[in-house]
Structures are given as C-alpha cells and as structure tokens.
Write an enzyme that holds these catalytic residues in place. Structure first.
Site, mmCIF file in Angstrom:
data_model
loop_
_atom_site.group_PDB
_atom_site.id
_atom_site.type_symbol
_atom_site.label_atom_id
_atom_site.label_comp_id
_atom_site.label_asym_id
_atom_site.label_seq_id
_atom_site.Cartn_x
_atom_site.Cartn_y
_atom_site.Cartn_z
ATOM 1 N N CYS A 20 0.664 -1.039 0.194
ATOM 2 C CA CYS A 20 -0.206 0.604 0.209
ATOM 3 C C CYS A 20 0.655 1.106 -0.008
ATOM 4 C CB CYS A 20 -1.148 -0.203 1.335
ATOM 5 S SG CYS A 20 -2.186 -1.482 1.456
ATOM 6 N N GLY B 65 -0.325 0.415 -5.004
ATOM 7 C CA GLY B 65 -1.770 -0.398 -4.535
ATOM 8 C C GLY B 65 -2.906 0.743 -5.498
ATOM 9 N N ASN C 273 0.330 1.022 5.785
ATOM 10 C CA ASN C 273 1.338 -0.491 4.647
ATOM 11 C C ASN C 273 1.543 -1.632 5.347
ATOM 12 O OD1 ASN C 273 4.049 -0.318 2.647
ATOM 13 N ND2 ASN C 273 2.662 -1.443 2.912
ATOM 14 N N GLY C 274 1.412 -3.243 5.411
ATOM 15 C CA GLY C 274 2.026 -3.940 6.331
ATOM 16 C C GLY C 274 0.705 -5.175 6.200
#
Ligand code: SF4
Length: 460
Positions: A2, A29, A103-104
C-alpha cells in the site's frame, strides 16, 4: 503493498496535496484510495474502490477542508477487496477518534481481535488495520503514549499514518519492513511511503522515519520518540529495491533505478550468454535489462510491447480470446524472428507469465530464448504485506533451476545470486529482510496465514 502519506500544513489545501502525493504512490496499490482530513481536530474521510483519479473529483476534494491530511492507496493482504476495508479507516473509541492508514501486515491480528472483543470493542471490518486503530482509539493515555503502547502490542509489518486530536502521527515497526520518509514543504512536514511523492509535491527530503520510531506533528512542529526498540538497524524489504518501489524513489539514500541497472550488470557477469538482442519484460524488468545489455554488449531492444491499461479488475476474455491470453498484456515486435534473445525480468513468482512469454517469443520466430532474472529464486512466502503466493504456488520452491527452466520452456535460465543482489543495493545485508529468498524471517512467523481468514466463507 500500500501507499501512505500524511501532511500538516494549516495554510495550504492539504486534501489537494494529499491527492497529488497519492497519485505518485499509485503503483503501491490500485484497489482503493482515500483521504482523511483533520479540521480543528474534527475528522472527515472519503474513500472508495478504484484508482486515485476514479475516487476523487474536484468537488469531492473541495469538500475535504482541514489543516492536516492522511491518504492511502490499497493492495490488500489481510481482508477482502471491498469498500469496508478501504482506507483511511475512521475509528471512534472511548478515548478519541482516529483516522488511520496502514502499509504492512500484522501477524497477531487474531489475538488482538479477541482481546478487543473481550473488552466490548466492536470491529466492523475484516482488515488488521482496524485493530491498530481500535487499540489507539480506546487507550485513555495521552496520544503519544497510547501509540507507543499500541506499537508494543503489534507483531509483523506496519508503517502507519494517523490523525487524532488535530495531530499527524507516523510510525514504523521495529524492523522497518515497509518504508516511510519525512519531507519538508517549505517547513511544513510531509510523511510519504516513497520519495517520488515528495518530488511531485515539490517537497525536500529530510530523512527516513527509523525502525520503531514514532513522529508526531502538531502546531509546535515535528517531534520524535523511539516508540519501541529497533532491531539492529531494521530489515527493510529487499523487494522494495527489486520491484515494488518506483525507480525514481530513493530508499536508504539509494536511487532504485540505478540499483536495478547494477543488478542487470551483475547478472550479465554472473550468467553470460551469446545472443543477438536483450529484451526487458516491461516495465519492471527494464532497468535490469539496460544493465544486462550495457555489461554484455548485446543490443537492448524493446521487443515486447506492453498494454499499460490492463488493470487488476480486467474482464477475463472468452475462450477464443484466451488462446491469445498473454497478448492482452504483451505483444512481441516482428524483429525477434530469427534472433537469439535474452529476456530479462526482475523476478519469477508462479512462472505462468514467464512461460507464456517464452512460448510467444518462439512462436514469433525467436531461435533461442534465454531467461535472466535480476533476483534470486523466490522460495518462501511473504508474511509482511506482499500478496505473493503460497509456497506450493512458487515455481522455484522445491525445484532446481534446471527444473524451473524446463517448466517455463526456455533455452536457458539463470538467476542473480544473493551476493550479487546485495552488492547492487550498495547497502549491507543485515539492513534487509530477504526472507522469501532465504527462508530466514526477521520475526517469528505463523505456519500458515490466509489473506481472507476473517471473511465470512461466502465472500472469500
Ligand atoms: Fe520483502 Fe520477501 Fe521480506 Fe516479504 S519476505 S518483506 S517480499 S523480502
């Protein structure tokens, strides 16, 4: 994967800046996009499925007024592809309301969801992101302390931007697996997944947010604290260098295009071949193909023309068209006929695209098709935010290089060595996660994680 972004700039149109910044991060993304603004502490968010340009219009941006903004574009890893999981999420808690972009990928979501349920906190989505937002929103301590306490509870990969109480907050997991950089727009702080977004906004790069670091931006400027102890300089994902990051971004001070060209040069030295043309698999294989051609002296040729308008929501062709399958994405130029060609790509995951490209080049009249890959074989799945494949789907898992060559139908196949890859990054190996190449994960990982594990069965 992302993209995230945050900005606090009371004198500027923060939503418009977030929109343009997000535009530069679109490659991270394409499923959904969103922006949340804070106006005197009051939060408003707009998010929807689709590309940044599809989600926002002039009118919608005008409706997002505030002194700070966060933005997000999503490629799902935990939770399904639907509206509820689009970000930024807004979470109302007993202590505060937060808007958050992530993000992750968390590895202890189930445990934390159970704990939150036990405390009576209602969760509306299936993504791990809501768990992080709920922990911060329901922690009665001051915001900085609530965020640090939340970081201490999280396992896995997280790069976060968050708005609450009129403040912009950014933080990274102790390994720093996903990137986050700080920029300055004439003194106004900006947080971005990649430096290419700073370039688009005309902001100067200041520094990276360090692994485990927590930064808070309010009317007094930017202050920093070590939210959780970092692990030995961190473990940035090496695939950010190989493929994910935009070539004009800099990570750890290294421009990614240059690193990828060096990967191709190194590969030409390690796995030379006699051939007439070097073709990239566009666009991600292009810098490495330039490096391969430069080091080998074999002419570089575009060779494969890519249709750039095939998105993830592409309608599947009918049976007759499916025969040409791969041609919806790539079409070879006639000049490969009668030539020995080297095809360069950045990685092979399942192998199906590579197999189709090799077959297509032979059909077009190539006499030899040599495949060169500018990363080592991917042998193990990613648990940190990259939706790669299960181990059984990875073509190189459990197969020798010769077996993979036979499976893709190439004349020859060679991968870049791990040492060669590392040398091309010009950074020490202990600064990176390379687990999908080495099976050595920087954190404990579960035996098996399914992307849609929290979805009702009917929506999986
Ligand atoms: Fe990156 Fe591979 Fe590590 Fe995942 S496992 S973070 S893709 S290096």
């Amino acid at each position: 994967m992302c993209g995230v972004l945050g900005i606090r700039a009371p004198e500027r149109d923060v939503a418009r800046l977030a929109y343009f910044g997000l535009f530069a991060l679109q490659h991270r993304g394409q499923e959904s996009a969103g922006i949340a603004v804070s106006d005197d502490g009051h939060l408003t968010a707009l998010r929807d499925m689709g590309l940044v340009t599809q989600v926002f219009s002039e009118d919608k941006l005008r409706g997002l007024q505030g002194d700070a903004a966060i933005a997000h574009c999503r490629y799902s890893t935990t939770g399904g592809v639907h509206w509820q999981n689009a970000q930024p999420l807004v979470q109302h808690g007993t202590a505060r309301t937060v808007a958050l972009g992530h993000n992750g990928n968390l590895l202890n979501t189930a445990e934390l969801r159970g704990e939150l349920h036990g405390r009576g906190v209602k969760l509306r989505t299936t993504s791990d992101t809501e768990v992080i937002a709920a922990l911060v929103a329901n922690d009665e301590r001051p915001l900085d302390e609530a965020v640090a306490a939340t970081m201490a509870r999280l396992e896995g990969a997280y790069t976060i931007v968050l708005l609450a109480e009129g403040k912009l907050v950014g933080f990274r997991d102790p390994e720093g697996i996903r990137p986050l950089s700080i920029g300055s727009l004439d003194g106004d702080p900006v947080l971005v997944s990649e430096t290419c977004a700073l370039d688009l906004l005309g902001a100067d790069f200041v520094r990276d947010v360090e692994p485990g670091e927590l930064v808070v931006v309010d009317e007094d400027g930017l202050r920093s604290a070590q939210g959780v102890p970092a692990h030995d300089g961190g473990s940035l994902c090496i695939f950010e260098f190989i493929y994910f990051g935009r070539p004009d971004s800099k990570l750890r001070g290294v421009e990614l295009h240059g690193a990828r060209v060096r990967m191709g040069e190194q590969l030409a030295g390690e796995a030379p071949v006699e051939a007439d043309l070097v073709l990239p698999i566009p666009d991600s294989g292009t810098p490495a193909a330039i490096g391969f051609a430069r080091a080998s002296g074999i002419p570089f040729n575009e060779g494969l023309i890519k249709n750039r308008y095939v998105g993830r929501t592409f309608i599947q062709p009918d049976q007759a068209l499916r025969e040409h399958g791969i041609k919806t994405k790539f079409n070879p130029l006639a000049e490969v006929a009668g030539k020995r060609v080297v095809v360069v790509d950045d990685s092979i995951v399942r192998g199906s695209t590579t197999r189709q490209i090799v077959a297509m080049l032979f059909e077009e009249g190539a006499t030899e098709v040599h495949v060169r890959v500018s990363s080592p074989p991917i042998v193990s799945p990613c648990y940190y935010g990259i939706d790669m494949a299960t181990e059984a789907e990875l073509i190189a898992s459990g197969r020798s290089v010769e077996e993979v060559r036979a499976a893709i139908g190439a004349t020859s196949l060679a991968y870049l060595s791990l040492d060669g890859l590392q040398a091309a990054t010009r950074r020490p190996e202990d600064a990176f996660c390379r687990a999908c190449l080495t099976r050595r994960y920087p954190t404990p990982v579960p035996l098996r994680l399914e992307k849609n594990r929290f979805e009702p069965a009917a929506t999986r």
